[in-house]
Design an enzyme around this catalytic site. Structure first.
Site, PDB file in Angstrom:
ATOM      1  N   SER A 103    -134.012 -39.315  41.768  1.00  0.00           N
ATOM      2  CA  SER A 103    -134.075 -37.866  41.954  1.00  0.00           C
ATOM      3  C   SER A 103    -135.318 -37.370  42.670  1.00  0.00           C
ATOM      4  CB  SER A 103    -133.951 -37.154  40.597  1.00  0.00           C
ATOM      5  OG  SER A 103    -132.622 -37.222  40.131  1.00  0.00           O
ATOM      6  N   LYS A 106    -134.683 -35.324  45.650  1.00  0.00           N
ATOM      7  CA  LYS A 106    -134.449 -33.889  45.560  1.00  0.00           C
ATOM      8  C   LYS A 106    -135.568 -33.086  46.226  1.00  0.00           C
ATOM      9  CE  LYS A 106    -131.486 -33.673  41.401  1.00  0.00           C
ATOM     10  NZ  LYS A 106    -131.284 -35.068  40.992  1.00  0.00           N
ATOM     11  N   SER A 161    -133.628 -31.645  36.732  1.00  0.00           N
ATOM     12  CA  SER A 161    -133.124 -32.568  37.752  1.00  0.00           C
ATOM     13  C   SER A 161    -131.599 -32.502  37.805  1.00  0.00           C
ATOM     14  CB  SER A 161    -133.584 -34.008  37.460  1.00  0.00           C
ATOM     15  OG  SER A 161    -133.623 -34.776  38.642  1.00  0.00           O
TER      16      SER A 161
END
Length: 405
Positions: A103, A106, A161
Site C-alpha cells: 500500500s 497509494k 489504507s
C-alpha cells in the site's frame, strides 16, 4: 606467503587497528546474508547516482560520524534515508531493487489523483465502484448507495489504507484502468523508473513493483501538496457510517495504521513524525515510508521487506534509520540524491526543458518543503475532538490499540 600466514597477518592488523574497516572507510559493506533470502540484482538503476545502483549498503562516513546500525538491526531487503528538503541520500541499501510495494503505492495514487477533485466534492457510491478489489483487501468501510466527500475518501485511503476508498476515487477518475495508466505516466514524470503499476491500491499483482528510491520520490512529491500533508499526518478521525432510523448519518472512529504516527501496544509514536504511508501484503512483506523532523531537518526513510519476523519490524527499522540520520546528517558525504521530476531534472542535474538549472534537481521541491514549516516543526492533524497535535514539539497522545491481525 601461505594462506595460514596471510590470515594470521590480517588478524594481527585488525587487532592493531591498522586494517581499515570498509564501513569506516565510507565504502559499501556486506551484510551477514541469509542464504535463503533472495539476492538483489547485480545491476540496478543508477538514477540519482552510480552508488545507488550498486548492491549492498552504501554510506560515506566522515570522521566522528556514528556507525549505521548493524545488519541484525537492519534486516530489510532495501532501504534508503534521505534529506526531504535537499534530496541528498545519506545512506541506502539496494534502493533501486524492484520489489512489491504493497500500500505504499497509494502515495503515487494520491500524487496522481488528489489534485483532480476538491475536498468538498461529494460522490454517491455505486456497486460498480467497489468491484475488482482483491480478496482480503484493507477497507475503511465504504457502503454502496451512500454519499461521501472527497475529504472522507482520502482519510480512508491514508488512515485505514482502504482499498474501497481507492477504488471509489478511481471510479470518479474514469475507472481503474484509466487511473493505473495515469499513475504509470506520473511515475515516469517523477523519474520513478523502477515502478510498474498494475493495481491502483498496491494489492499484490504479477509484475507490480516499485523501489525504496521511487517510494521516496512519491512521498517527496506528495509532501509538496498541503492536502497530502494533512491526510498523511492525521492520526485519527471520524468517518461517516450508516444512516439511522432518523435519516442522520452516524460516524465511527478510524486510526492511522502508520504505527510511528499512531503508536501501538509495543511501539511508541516517533518524535517529530509527519506521515507518510505504510503497507503489508504477502509478496511485499512490510513496507513503510516515513518523514520526520527535528529542528529544521526533515528526513525521509523507506524500508522494504524486513527479513526479521517481528511485529512492527518495518517501523522499528525505520525509526533506527531516522535516529541514525538525524545524528549523522552533517557527518556523512551523500551517496546520491533524490532527483526531481522530469520537468525539472533529467536525472543527471542537467538543464531542464524550461532552460533553468535546478541545483541537484531539487530547486522547487526544496522551496516547497521549506515553505511548509517556515523553519518550524511540521504539524500532524489528529482529528479527535478538533485537536491539532504538534509532533516533535509535544508528544502525540493516542490510544494504543492492539494491531489488527
Amino acid at each position: 606467503m601461505g594462506r595460514g600466514r596471510t590470515l594470521r597477518a590480517a588478524a594481527a592488523l585488525a587487532v592493531s587497528g591498522l586494517l581499515t574497516s570498509p564501513l569506516l572507510a565510507g565504502t559499501a559493506y556486506a551484510d551477514q546474508k541469509d542464504p535463503k533470502a533472495p539476492a538483489p540484482p547485480a545491476k540496478m538503476s543508477q538514477i540519482g547516482g552510480e552508488r545507488l545502483g550498486t548492491p549492498g549498503v552504501q554510506v560515506q562516513l566522515k570522521p566522528g560520524a556514528p556507525k549505521l546500525p548493524g545488519p541484525d538491526a537492519l534486516t530489510a531487503r532495501s532501504w534508503i534515508v534521505s534529506d526531504a528538503a535537499t534530496g541528498k541520500v545519506l545512506a541506502a541499501k539496494n534502493p533501486h531493487w524492484q520489489l512489491a510495494p504493497a500500500s505504499t503505492l497509494k502515495m503515487l495514487f494520491a500524487d496522481t489523483v488528489m489534485p483532480k477533485f476538491p475536498k468538498n466534492q461529494k460522490h454517491t457510491v455505486k456497486p460498480a465502484d467497489l468491484a475488482g478489489m482483491g480478496v482480503g483487501s484493507s477497507l475503511v468501510g465504504i457502503k454502496e448507495n451512500l454519499t461521501y466527500t472527497v475529504h472522507d475518501l482520502w482519510l480512508g485511503v491514508f488512515l485505514r489504507s482502504g482499498n474501497d476508498a481507492v477504488h471509489t476515487l478511481s471510479a470518479m477518475n474514469g475507472g481503474t484502468k484509466a487511473t493505473v495508466s495515469q499513475m504509470q505516466r506520473h511515475a515516469k514524470e517523477l523519474n520513478a523508473n523502477d515502478t510498474h503499476v498494475v493495481t491502483p491500491d498496491g494489492y499484490d499483482a504479477p509484475g507490480q513493483v516499485s523501489s525504496a528510491y521511487d517510494l521516496s520520490l512519491f512521498a517527496r512529491a506528495g509532501l509538496r501538496n498541503a492536502d497530502f500533508r494533512e491526510y498523511c499526518s492525521t492520526a485519527s478521525a471520524q468517518f461517516p457510517g450508516d444512516k439511522g432510523k432518523d435519516g442522520k448519518r452516524a460516524t465511527f472512529g478510524i486510526q492511522n495504521t502508520n504505527r510511528l504516527l499512531s503508536g501501538d501496544y509495543d511501539i511508541k509514536p516517533y518524535p517529530g513524525i509527519a506521515g507518510v504511508k505504510n503497507g503489508s501484503t504477502t509478496n511485499a512483506g512490510s513496507t513503510f515510508t516515513g518523514m520526520a523532523q527535528r529542528g529544521d531537518r526533515k528526513l525521509l526513510v523507506t524500508v522494504m521487506h524486513p527479513e526479521k519476523a517481528v511485529h512492527n519490524e518495518a517501523y522499528r527499522e525505520a525509526a533506527k534509520l531516522l535516529d541514525w540520520g538525524f545524528a549523522a546528517a552533517d557527518k556523512v558525504e551523500p551517496v546520491g540524491r533524490l532527483v526531481g521530476p522530469r520537468s525539472e531534472d533529467d536525472g543527471t542535474g542537467a538543464v531542464s526543458a524550461q532552460g533553468k538549472r535546478h541545483k541537484g534537481g531539487q530547486g522547487s521541491t526544496q522551496a516547497a518543503l521549506d515553505s511548509t514549516g517556515s523553519g518550524s516543526t511540521w504539524t500532524a492533524v489528529g482529528i479527535t475532538g478538533g485537536a491539532v497535535v504538534v509532533l516533535g514539539a509535544v508528544a502525540l497522545v493516542v490510544r494504543r490499540r492492539r494491531a489488527a491481525k
